[in-house]
Motif scaffolding. Structure first.
Motif, PDB file in Angstrom:
ATOM      1  N   VAL A   1       3.765   4.210 -11.724  1.00 33.54           N
ATOM      2  CA  VAL A   1       2.439   4.529 -11.203  1.00 33.54           C
ATOM      3  C   VAL A   1       2.185   3.627  -9.994  1.00 33.54           C
ATOM      4  CG1 VAL A   1      -0.044   4.491 -11.723  1.00 33.54           C
ATOM      5  CG2 VAL A   1       1.586   5.174 -13.495  1.00 33.54           C
ATOM      6  N   CYS A   2       1.536   4.177  -8.985  1.00 33.81           N
ATOM      7  CA  CYS A   2       1.218   3.387  -7.798  1.00 33.81           C
ATOM      8  C   CYS A   2       0.215   2.290  -8.132  1.00 33.81           C
ATOM      9  CB  CYS A   2       0.646   4.303  -6.721  1.00 33.81           C
ATOM     10  SG  CYS A   2       0.083   3.429  -5.241  1.00 33.81           S
ATOM     11  N   TRP A   3       0.544   1.035  -7.760  1.00 29.89           N
ATOM     12  CA  TRP A   3      -0.351  -0.078  -8.091  1.00 29.89           C
ATOM     13  C   TRP A   3      -1.594  -0.086  -7.211  1.00 29.89           C
ATOM     14  CZ3 TRP A   3       4.343  -3.558  -6.810  1.00 29.89           C
ATOM     15  CH2 TRP A   3       4.514  -3.665  -5.418  1.00 29.89           C
ATOM     16  N   LYS A   4      -1.542   0.665  -6.121  1.00 31.47           N
ATOM     17  CA  LYS A   4      -2.648   0.642  -5.176  1.00 31.47           C
ATOM     18  C   LYS A   4      -3.693   1.701  -5.516  1.00 31.47           C
ATOM     19  CE  LYS A   4      -3.312   0.294  -0.182  1.00 31.47           C
ATOM     20  NZ  LYS A   4      -2.625   0.413   1.106  1.00 31.47           N
ATOM     21  N   CYS A   5      -3.247   2.942  -5.745  1.00 33.49           N
ATOM     22  CA  CYS A   5      -4.216   4.013  -5.966  1.00 33.49           C
ATOM     23  C   CYS A   5      -4.082   4.657  -7.341  1.00 33.49           C
ATOM     24  CB  CYS A   5      -4.087   5.079  -4.879  1.00 33.49           C
ATOM     25  SG  CYS A   5      -2.603   6.082  -5.024  1.00 33.49           S
ATOM     26  N   GLY A   6      -3.046   4.288  -8.106  1.00 31.21           N
ATOM     27  CA  GLY A   6      -2.930   4.797  -9.464  1.00 31.21           C
ATOM     28  C   GLY A   6      -2.295   6.170  -9.581  1.00 31.21           C
TER      29      GLY A   6
ATOM     30  N   GLN B   1       8.003   5.957  -2.566  1.00 28.13           N
ATOM     31  CA  GLN B   1       6.803   5.828  -1.749  1.00 28.13           C
ATOM     32  C   GLN B   1       5.729   6.732  -2.334  1.00 28.13           C
ATOM     33  OE1 GLN B   1       7.431   6.619   2.387  1.00 28.13           O
ATOM     34  NE2 GLN B   1       5.525   5.629   2.976  1.00 28.13           N
ATOM     35  N   CYS B   2       4.529   6.172  -2.517  1.00 27.35           N
ATOM     36  CA  CYS B   2       3.413   6.936  -3.065  1.00 27.35           C
ATOM     37  C   CYS B   2       3.048   8.079  -2.113  1.00 27.35           C
ATOM     38  CB  CYS B   2       2.214   6.030  -3.276  1.00 27.35           C
ATOM     39  SG  CYS B   2       0.771   6.912  -3.879  1.00 27.35           S
ATOM     40  N   GLU B   3       2.934   9.296  -2.675  1.00 24.88           N
ATOM     41  CA  GLU B   3       2.608  10.446  -1.838  1.00 24.88           C
ATOM     42  C   GLU B   3       1.134  10.465  -1.444  1.00 24.88           C
ATOM     43  OE1 GLU B   3       3.989  13.896  -3.972  1.00 24.88           O
ATOM     44  OE2 GLU B   3       5.971  13.730  -3.066  1.00 24.88           O
ATOM     45  N   SER B   4       0.313   9.723  -2.186  1.00 30.87           N
ATOM     46  CA  SER B   4      -1.124   9.747  -1.907  1.00 30.87           C
ATOM     47  C   SER B   4      -1.529   8.731  -0.846  1.00 30.87           C
ATOM     48  CB  SER B   4      -1.903   9.469  -3.190  1.00 30.87           C
ATOM     49  OG  SER B   4      -1.674  10.488  -4.120  1.00 30.87           O
ATOM     50  N   CYS B   5      -1.026   7.485  -0.985  1.00 26.22           N
ATOM     51  CA  CYS B   5      -1.495   6.444  -0.074  1.00 26.22           C
ATOM     52  C   CYS B   5      -0.380   5.848   0.772  1.00 26.22           C
ATOM     53  CB  CYS B   5      -2.205   5.335  -0.857  1.00 26.22           C
ATOM     54  SG  CYS B   5      -1.096   4.331  -1.852  1.00 26.22           S
ATOM     55  N   GLY B   6       0.890   6.228   0.480  1.00 25.12           N
ATOM     56  CA  GLY B   6       1.991   5.762   1.308  1.00 25.12           C
ATOM     57  C   GLY B   6       2.527   4.389   0.934  1.00 25.12           C
TER      58      GLY B   6
HETATM   59 ZN   LIG Z   1      -0.800   5.202  -3.991  1.00 26.06          ZN
END
Ligand SMILES: [Zn+2]
Length: 114
Positions: free
Chosen positions: A97-102, A83-88
Motif C-alpha cells: 500500500v502506498c505510504w503517502k496516499c494509501g 510507483q503509486c498510480e495515484s500520487c506517483g
Molecule cells: Zn500514493
C-alpha cells in the motif's frame, strides 16, 4: 495478420494496443469477451488477443510491447519496486500500500508477447 500479444485480461490487451498505436502500428483486438462467453473453452482460448495487421512491423511491435510491459513500474536499481498510480510516490517491493496516499499496489500485468 499476426497475433502479437495475448493476456487473460482484455484491459491488458487494450493497453498493448494503445502502446502500438503510439508507434503508428495498426492492430485489432480479438476474443476480448465482449462478443462471446468463454463457455467451456480451455482457459488459454479465452485470453484476449492482439493482432497486428502489418506483419512486416512484427519486430518493431515486439520491441514496443517489451518496452511497455517489461520495464513497467520497475526501478532499474531495485527490482520489484513500484510507483503509486495515484500520487506517483516510489515504493519499495515490501510495501503493498502506498505510504503517502494509501492506494493499493497495482496488480502486476500478465500477458504473453508472441
Ligand atoms: Zn500514493
Amino acid at each position: 495478420m499476426y497475433r502479437i500479444f495475448s493476456a487473460p485480461e482484455a484491459a491488458t490487451v487494450y493497453i498493448a494496443k494503445q502502446a502500438l498505436e503510439n508507434h503508428g502500428i495498426e492492430s485489432i483486438v480479438q476474443n476480448d469477451g465482449l462478443q462471446q462467453a468463454a463457455g467451456d473453452l480451455a482457459p488459454i482460448n479465452a485470453w484476449a488477443e492482439l493482432w497486428i495487421l502489418d506483419e512486416s512491423r512484427l519486430t518493431e511491435a515486439s520491441a514496443v510491447l517489451r518496452d511497455a510491459f517489461e520495464n513497467r513500474g520497475e526501478d532499474e536499481n531495485s527490482l520489484g519496486a513500484w510507483q503509486c498510480e495515484s500520487c506517483g510516490e516510489k515504493l519499495p517491493p515490501s510495501f503493498d500500500v502506498c505510504w503517502k496516499c494509501g492506494d493499493n499496489r497495482p496488480e502486476p500485468i500478465t500477458g504473453t508477447i508472441s
